[in-house]
Design an enzyme around this catalytic site. Structure first.
Site, PDB file in Angstrom:
ATOM      1  N   ASP A 112      -5.255 -10.417 -16.593  1.00  0.00           N
ATOM      2  CA  ASP A 112      -5.671 -11.800 -16.228  1.00  0.00           C
ATOM      3  C   ASP A 112      -5.335 -12.527 -17.622  1.00  0.00           C
ATOM      4  O   ASP A 112      -4.769 -13.510 -17.521  1.00  0.00           O
ATOM      5  CB  ASP A 112      -6.865 -12.049 -15.763  1.00  0.00           C
ATOM      6  N   GLU A 148     -11.119 -12.456 -20.373  1.00  0.00           N
ATOM      7  CA  GLU A 148      -9.718 -12.101 -19.728  1.00  0.00           C
ATOM      8  C   GLU A 148      -9.276 -13.618 -19.410  1.00  0.00           C
ATOM      9  O   GLU A 148      -8.073 -13.938 -18.459  1.00  0.00           O
ATOM     10  CB  GLU A 148      -9.921 -11.550 -18.455  1.00  0.00           C
ATOM     11  N   CYS A 185      -9.616  -3.082 -20.974  1.00  0.00           N
ATOM     12  CA  CYS A 185      -9.657  -2.353 -20.017  1.00  0.00           C
ATOM     13  C   CYS A 185      -8.299  -2.901 -18.813  1.00  0.00           C
ATOM     14  O   CYS A 185      -8.445  -2.174 -17.807  1.00  0.00           O
ATOM     15  CB  CYS A 185     -10.851  -2.635 -19.123  1.00  0.00           C
ATOM     16  N   HIS A 190       0.761  -1.273  -0.035  1.00  0.00           N
ATOM     17  CA  HIS A 190       0.182   0.184  -0.116  1.00  0.00           C
ATOM     18  C   HIS A 190       0.976   1.150  -0.130  1.00  0.00           C
ATOM     19  O   HIS A 190       0.271   2.345  -0.494  1.00  0.00           O
ATOM     20  CB  HIS A 190      -1.082   0.033   1.349  1.00  0.00           C
TER      21      HIS A 190
HETATM   22  C1  PEP Z   1      -7.774  -7.419 -16.179  1.00  0.00           C
HETATM   23  O1  PEP Z   1      -7.766  -8.876 -15.802  1.00  0.00           O
HETATM   24  O2  PEP Z   1      -7.087  -7.090 -16.972  1.00  0.00           O
HETATM   25  C2  PEP Z   1      -8.612  -6.586 -15.292  1.00  0.00           C
HETATM   26  C3  PEP Z   1      -8.840  -5.605 -15.825  1.00  0.00           C
HETATM   27  O3  PEP Z   1      -9.214  -6.625 -13.937  1.00  0.00           O
HETATM   28  P1  PEP Z   1      -8.521  -6.826 -12.740  1.00  0.00           P
HETATM   29  O4  PEP Z   1      -6.947  -6.209 -13.065  1.00  0.00           O
HETATM   30  O5  PEP Z   1      -9.310  -6.277 -11.776  1.00  0.00           O
HETATM   31  O6  PEP Z   1      -8.280  -8.337 -12.658  1.00  0.00           O
HETATM   32 MG    MG Z   2      -9.252  -9.340 -14.343  1.00  0.00          MG
END
Ligand code: PEP
Ligand code: MG
Length: 550
Positions: free
Chosen positions: A454, A430, A501, A188
């Site tokens: 992911d 993902e 994303c 953190h």
């Molecule tokens: C991802 O896996 O790319 C994603 C956007 O989700 P998180 O990073 O929250 O797993």
């Molecule tokens: Mg993810």
């Protein structure tokens, strides 16, 4: 001139004197006590005082680094109120006849060891938190001063490690940069440094014996390098680099209100990733087209019980209203693996990244899922909410989600509760499985959003939490890029949109590739919106020659 290196955690250049951060570690003088009742009372008094201090720190952090990041001080309060923790201290006092401070120190060491031995890097990082809260209680019990900084002029802070509370406690105006010998990118402290926009280098091979205290230094946060006693030529070079960066930022601000359009007229939407409604200010400030990923699990982390439908509804409603008609894609709960909340009582798993996480939890426990869906549909009446489901691997899962969501809508209809009938529903791509059957999945949903964080870990079989395998991780791996192209092609063949994303969306080295592939939208951290807009507006897609064999 001496040169040291570490891991760059947050970019930026700092030039100034080094100030060693002194830990206020307490030497415990009195060990034995034959009055357990008094010691337990002293412990509880100190614990309450510590909780109060942490509440003040929370309020300070809330103003400086936002709710999501300030949440760590709520977690610290919970740690101090945790029954296992308090019981351990009380047992030490009664069974071993020791003082409260000695019992807290012994509990600190046990818990610290237990956390640091866990497989999961996220849990390992929590061992620093347990040390931090325990030392606060010990300090109060010993009537001692906390960690200190001697200098009152802005300095480069060098420490062995910094606890989150220490990071927030230092006056922000006195910090030019952070350099620590220990600490992981996941800690953190590192996240707080990034949010405070302060150059940070962690894991540095720098001496902390006091020999560098007060010496002039340069921290190159972009490359993770620290120069001590730099020559005037280097100082000048770095100062120029720093000015250039600042100029770049002010030029970027001029792009507010402009479209994300290439020189040859191709448009792309730029959305922001957020973890809380408090982050909406930076979405608006950076002129995003909306929110492309609201990681709703953060709402669950902030509580020590399940958030109610009403609590969630208020947050989603605020989000929808604050964006004044712009879209907010809210991802349903993605808990599990590195993201844990104790009250879910999830079993310990050998392979949590491949276990019961995200949509798998929702499809196992319909109550949790339906509560969230009800809150989301209700909030849809107040703006443009879209719902996104994480961690999909099959068409059957999507059909099951649809069955559950139609049950929820039927209940809302029966209760005459208004919601929008045209809420868009999409899925995250993902997992390699979802990418490879994206032609089938595209027939079932309104949009795709590719979660490259992911997708990369599963494609390359590299745990995203494990820095030991960094050397084998290639963020531009052809397998991932090919999957992205396949997903976008399958989306377009079926008349739906595909965005990205994951973190890769903000990789400026790949923007041209994404434009060429035809990615419709990128959702990135708010601070990356304007740099991406700049890059897009300078690109002519007809002139792009792809370096990848897609
Ligand atoms: C991802 O896996 O790319 C994603 C956007 O989700 P998180 O990073 O929250 O797993
Ligand atoms: Mg993810």
């Amino acid at each position: 001139m001496d040169k040291y290196t570490g891991k760059s955690f947050f970019g930026g250049i700092a030039v100034g004197r080094i100030q060693m951060f002194k830990k206020g570690r307490q030497e415990i003088k009195q060990i034995k006590s034959n009055d357990p009742e008094r010691e337990i009372a002293r412990f509880n008094e100190a614990r309450e005082k510590a909780v109060e201090e942490l509440e003040n720190l929370y309020k300070k952090a809330l103003k400086e680094v936002g709710k999501t990041n300030a949440a760590i001080f709520k977690i610290h309060q919970m740690m101090l109120n945790d029954i296992n923790y308090t019981k351990s201290v009380e047992d030490f006092i009664t069974n071993q006849g020791v003082t409260a401070e000695f019992a807290v120190a012994a509990t600190r060491d046990n818990f610290h060891y237990m956390f640091s031995e866990m497989d999961n890097e996220y849990m390992q990082a929590r061992s620093v938190d347990i040390r931090d809260v325990s030392e606060r209680v010990i300090r109060i019990l010993c009537n001692a001063k906390g960690s200190t900084m001697d200098s009152k002029i802005p300095s480069i802070i060098v420490a062995d490690d910094l606890a989150p509370s220490e990071t927030v406690q230092i006056d922000k105006d006195l910090i030019l940069a952070f350099v620590t010998v220990h600490g992981s990118c996941n800690s953190h402290t590192a996240i707080l440094a990034r949010t405070m926009n302060i150059p940070a280098v962690i894991g540095a091979d720098i001496p902390i014996d006091g020999s560098i205290n007060g010496r002039m230094a340069i921290v190159d946060g972009y490359n993770g390098v620290i120069y001590i006693d730099p020559d005037s030529e280097l100082v000048q070079k770095m100062q120029l680099k720093q000015e250039k960066e600042l100029r770049k930022r002010s030029l970027l601000l001029k792009l507010k209100g402009k479209e994300n359009v290439t020189l040859d007229g191709k448009k792309l939407m730029l959305y922001a990733n957020i973890g809380n409604a408090d982050d909406l200010a930076s979405v608006i400030e950076n002129d995003a087209n909306g929110v492309g990923l609201f990681r709703s699990e953060f709402i669950y982390f902030e509580k020590n019980r399940f958030p109610t439908e009403e609590e969630q509804f208020q947050i989603y409603k605020t989000t929808a209203e604050s964006l004044s008609g712009k879209k907010a894609v809210i991802r349903t709960l993605d808990i599990g693996a590195d993201k844990q909340a104790g009250y879910f009582n999830l079993d310990r798993e050998e392979n949590p990244a491949m276990g019961l996480r995200a949509i798998r939890i929702c499809l196992t426990n319909h109550e949790i899922f339906k509560t969230q869906l009800r809150a989301l549909y209700r909030a849809s009446a107040f703006g443009q909410i879209a719902i996104m489901y994480p961690f999909i691997t099959s068409v059957e899962e999507v059909l099951e989600i649809k069955r559950i969501s139609s049950e929820v809508k039927k209940e809302l209809d029966e209760q005459k509760i208004f919601y929008r009938r045209d809420v868009e529903e999409g899925i995250m791509i993902e997992t390699p499985a979802a990418a490879l059957i994206s032609d089938k999945l595209a027939k079932e949903v309104d949009f795709f959003s590719i979660g490259t964080n992911d997708l990369s870990q599963y494609a390359m079989a590299i745990d995203r939490q494990n820095s030991k395998a960094d050397r084998f991780f290639n963020p531009h791996h052809l397998a991932v890029l090919r999957m992205i192209k396949m997903v976008v092609d399958n989306a377009h063949k079926n008349g739906i949109r595909a965005g990205i994303c994951g973190e890769l969306g903000s990789d400026l080295e790949l923007t041209e590739t994404f434009l060429k592939i035809g990615v419709d939208e990128l959702s990135v951290s708010p601070s990356m919106i304007l740099p991406l807009r700049d890059k897009i507006r300078k690109t002519d897609t007809s002139k792009i020659i792809l370096e990848f064999d897609l």
